[in-house]
Design a protein around this motif. Structure first.
Motif, mmCIF file in Angstrom:
data_model
loop_
_atom_site.group_PDB
_atom_site.id
_atom_site.type_symbol
_atom_site.label_atom_id
_atom_site.label_comp_id
_atom_site.label_asym_id
_atom_site.label_seq_id
_atom_site.Cartn_x
_atom_site.Cartn_y
_atom_site.Cartn_z
ATOM 1 N N LEU A 114 0.832 -1.198 0.000
ATOM 2 C CA LEU A 114 0.000 0.000 0.000
ATOM 3 C C LEU A 114 0.873 1.257 0.000
ATOM 4 C CD1 LEU A 114 -2.617 -1.039 2.721
ATOM 5 C CD2 LEU A 114 -2.968 -1.005 0.232
ATOM 6 N N PRO A 115 0.323 2.394 -0.456
ATOM 7 C CA PRO A 115 1.031 3.668 -0.305
ATOM 8 C C PRO A 115 1.311 3.937 1.177
ATOM 9 C CG PRO A 115 -0.843 3.903 -1.795
ATOM 10 C CD PRO A 115 -0.951 2.540 -1.182
ATOM 11 N N TYR A 116 2.292 4.790 1.453
ATOM 12 C CA TYR A 116 2.742 5.000 2.829
ATOM 13 C C TYR A 116 1.602 5.376 3.776
ATOM 14 C CZ TYR A 116 7.528 4.993 1.071
ATOM 15 O OH TYR A 116 8.710 4.640 0.491
ATOM 16 N N THR A 117 0.778 6.341 3.387
ATOM 17 C CA THR A 117 -0.285 6.814 4.275
ATOM 18 C C THR A 117 -1.273 5.701 4.588
ATOM 19 O OG1 THR A 117 -0.075 9.034 3.323
ATOM 20 C CG2 THR A 117 -2.051 8.580 4.609
ATOM 21 N N GLU A 118 -1.677 4.953 3.562
ATOM 22 C CA GLU A 118 -2.618 3.854 3.774
ATOM 23 C C GLU A 118 -2.000 2.757 4.628
ATOM 24 O OE1 GLU A 118 -4.751 2.322 0.352
ATOM 25 O OE2 GLU A 118 -4.412 4.215 -0.704
ATOM 26 N N LYS A 124 -1.561 0.858 12.044
ATOM 27 C CA LYS A 124 -1.995 1.450 13.317
ATOM 28 C C LYS A 124 -3.176 0.674 13.883
ATOM 29 C CE LYS A 124 -3.647 5.738 15.429
ATOM 30 N NZ LYS A 124 -4.017 7.164 15.196
ATOM 31 N N ASN A 125 -4.154 0.383 13.026
ATOM 32 C CA ASN A 125 -5.334 -0.376 13.469
ATOM 33 C C ASN A 125 -4.974 -1.825 13.797
ATOM 34 O OD1 ASN A 125 -7.016 1.854 13.144
ATOM 35 N ND2 ASN A 125 -7.469 1.356 11.012
ATOM 36 N N LEU A 126 -4.079 -2.397 13.001
ATOM 37 C CA LEU A 126 -3.658 -3.773 13.232
ATOM 38 C C LEU A 126 -2.980 -3.915 14.594
ATOM 39 C CD1 LEU A 126 -2.987 -6.707 12.376
ATOM 40 C CD2 LEU A 126 -0.951 -5.802 11.244
ATOM 41 N N VAL A 127 -2.034 -3.021 14.878
ATOM 42 C CA VAL A 127 -1.318 -3.064 16.158
ATOM 43 C C VAL A 127 -2.289 -2.857 17.307
ATOM 44 C CG1 VAL A 127 0.372 -1.873 17.605
ATOM 45 C CG2 VAL A 127 0.920 -2.393 15.227
ATOM 46 N N SER A 128 -3.216 -1.920 17.135
ATOM 47 C CA SER A 128 -4.211 -1.647 18.180
ATOM 48 C C SER A 128 -5.035 -2.895 18.482
ATOM 49 C CB SER A 128 -5.126 -0.497 17.740
ATOM 50 O OG SER A 128 -6.129 -0.265 18.701
ATOM 51 N N PHE A 158 6.376 7.066 11.332
ATOM 52 C CA PHE A 158 5.758 7.483 10.079
ATOM 53 C C PHE A 158 4.669 8.522 10.326
ATOM 54 C CE2 PHE A 158 7.980 4.095 8.041
ATOM 55 C CZ PHE A 158 7.981 4.415 6.697
ATOM 56 N N THR A 159 3.895 8.360 11.393
ATOM 57 C CA THR A 159 2.849 9.326 11.708
ATOM 58 C C THR A 159 3.449 10.700 11.976
ATOM 59 O OG1 THR A 159 1.459 7.585 12.655
ATOM 60 C CG2 THR A 159 0.941 9.846 13.269
ATOM 61 N N THR A 160 4.556 10.734 12.698
ATOM 62 C CA THR A 160 5.248 11.991 12.975
ATOM 63 C C THR A 160 5.743 12.626 11.683
ATOM 64 O OG1 THR A 160 5.959 11.199 15.150
ATOM 65 C CG2 THR A 160 7.163 13.064 14.224
ATOM 66 N N MET A 161 6.312 11.816 10.803
ATOM 67 C CA MET A 161 6.827 12.332 9.538
ATOM 68 C C MET A 161 5.707 12.894 8.663
ATOM 69 S SD MET A 161 10.092 12.230 9.330
ATOM 70 C CE MET A 161 10.370 12.359 7.572
ATOM 71 N N LEU A 162 4.542 12.263 8.725
ATOM 72 C CA LEU A 162 3.416 12.709 7.903
ATOM 73 C C LEU A 162 2.922 14.098 8.306
ATOM 74 C CD1 LEU A 162 1.373 9.394 7.574
ATOM 75 C CD2 LEU A 162 2.238 10.758 5.675
ATOM 76 N N GLU A 173 7.895 12.098 -2.598
ATOM 77 C CA GLU A 173 8.966 11.579 -3.456
ATOM 78 C C GLU A 173 9.129 10.071 -3.302
ATOM 79 O OE1 GLU A 173 12.197 13.923 -2.088
ATOM 80 O OE2 GLU A 173 11.774 15.618 -3.416
ATOM 81 N N SER A 174 9.213 9.619 -2.038
ATOM 82 C CA SER A 174 9.434 8.192 -1.820
ATOM 83 C C SER A 174 8.177 7.381 -2.098
ATOM 84 C CB SER A 174 9.936 7.944 -0.387
ATOM 85 O OG SER A 174 9.148 8.627 0.552
ATOM 86 N N GLY A 175 6.993 8.020 -1.951
ATOM 87 C CA GLY A 175 5.742 7.325 -2.271
ATOM 88 C C GLY A 175 5.652 7.033 -3.755
ATOM 89 N N ILE A 176 6.091 7.998 -4.569
ATOM 90 C CA ILE A 176 6.116 7.781 -6.018
ATOM 91 C C ILE A 176 7.038 6.612 -6.353
ATOM 92 C CG2 ILE A 176 6.865 8.789 -8.212
ATOM 93 C CD1 ILE A 176 5.975 11.524 -7.052
ATOM 94 N N SER A 177 8.184 6.550 -5.674
ATOM 95 C CA SER A 177 9.127 5.464 -5.956
ATOM 96 C C SER A 177 8.540 4.115 -5.573
ATOM 97 C CB SER A 177 10.452 5.682 -5.218
ATOM 98 O OG SER A 177 10.349 5.358 -3.850
ATOM 99 N N LYS A 178 7.737 4.087 -4.510
ATOM 100 C CA LYS A 178 7.122 2.828 -4.086
ATOM 101 C C LYS A 178 6.122 2.349 -5.140
ATOM 102 C CE LYS A 178 5.100 0.543 -0.077
ATOM 103 N NZ LYS A 178 4.721 0.667 1.342
#
Length: 256
Positions: A114-118, A124-128, A158-162, A173-178
């Motif tokens: 999945l894209p980074y945000t997704e 997050k939900n899985l860990v919870s 990742f949440t902090t970076m977002l 940039e890195s999302g496009i590469s993914k």
């Protein structure tokens, strides 16, 4: 003979780009007309990947994101792998616990593509859910407590970076590469499937077998590189201060 199965998703971004360049070169040994569109598709996808990787090569910020994402993906795969193994455990108790975790993992599917945000939202939900539904003592029994902690740590990062302006640009940039990497992976899979099909139908064609032999050679090389990298990671963990090693009776931390 056919092209060997190969876990291409385990390759790092730059490693994949370089591998696909070699794969394109050797696939061209098979000059049969029906096969050429598959080579062209991989060439185009790899060119897009090259363009997407250019800002990452220049930016330490985006390099960190890619490295963290690869580590996060490895952690999820390790969790999935341990649960698959525990489902085959000789103790019924372990199997029953593993089934509970397996149901949660199955609900969310594989987030690594999945894209980074997704992916961040899914994890997050899985860990919870894992923290709520699987008690700490059960996590330890299955040997997944460290992996769950690492997934949580990675997702918080990742949440902090977002929410960071500089991070937002790096994520784009890195999302496009993914996305481009996924397209290149898919093009490679289709190309090797087509080559295997041609080999089955025209096994007497020397050029087909030459292409397969050369591809298998570079696959063996990449497998050796990834095996050596995994060995270095394992040795690094054993020598890190304050971390237990298998010799002292405690489980090794498999979260890296």
């Amino acid at each position: 003979m056919k092209v060997k199965n190969f876990s291409i998703s385990q390759m790092r971004q730059q490693q994949a780009f370089e591998f696909y360049n070699k794969a394109i070169k050797y696939a061209k040994y098979c000059r049969l007309e029906p096969f050429q569109p598959y080579i062209t598709a991989l060439e185009n996808a790899n060119q897009e990947l090259d363009l997407a990787l250019t800002p990452i090569r220049k930016s330490q910020h985006t390099e960190n994101i890619v490295a963290e994402d690869e580590k996060r993906d490895r952690t999820w795969r390790a969790l999935r792998g341990i649960i698959n193994a525990q489902l085959l455990h000789y103790e019924d108790y372990n199997v029953s616990l593993a089934k509970k975790v397996d149901a949660i993992l199955t609900t969310y599917g594989d987030p690594t593509r999945l894209p980074y945000t997704e992916e961040t939202g899914v994890l997050k939900n899985l860990v919870s859910d894992l923290e709520k539904m699987v008690e700490d003592r059960f996590q330890k029994t299955l040997g997944i407590d460290g992996l769950i902690k690492e997934l949580k740590r990675a997702n918080n990062w990742f949440t902090t970076m977002l929410t960071n302006r500089e991070g937002e640009k790096a994520f784009r940039e890195s999302g496009i590469s993914k996305d481009c990497r996924q397209a290149a992976d898919n093009a490679y899979r289709k190309m090797t499937e087509a080559l295997n099909a041609i080999a089955f139908l025209q096994e007497d064609k020397k050029e087909v077998q030459s292409a397969i032999d050369l591809l298998n050679h570079i696959i063996d090389q990449e497998n050796a590189v990834m095996k050596a990298r995994a060995t270095r990671r394992a040795k690094k963990k054993e020598t890190e201060p304050g971390k237990p090693t298998p010799d002292n009776g405690e489980k090794e931390d498999l979260t890296e």
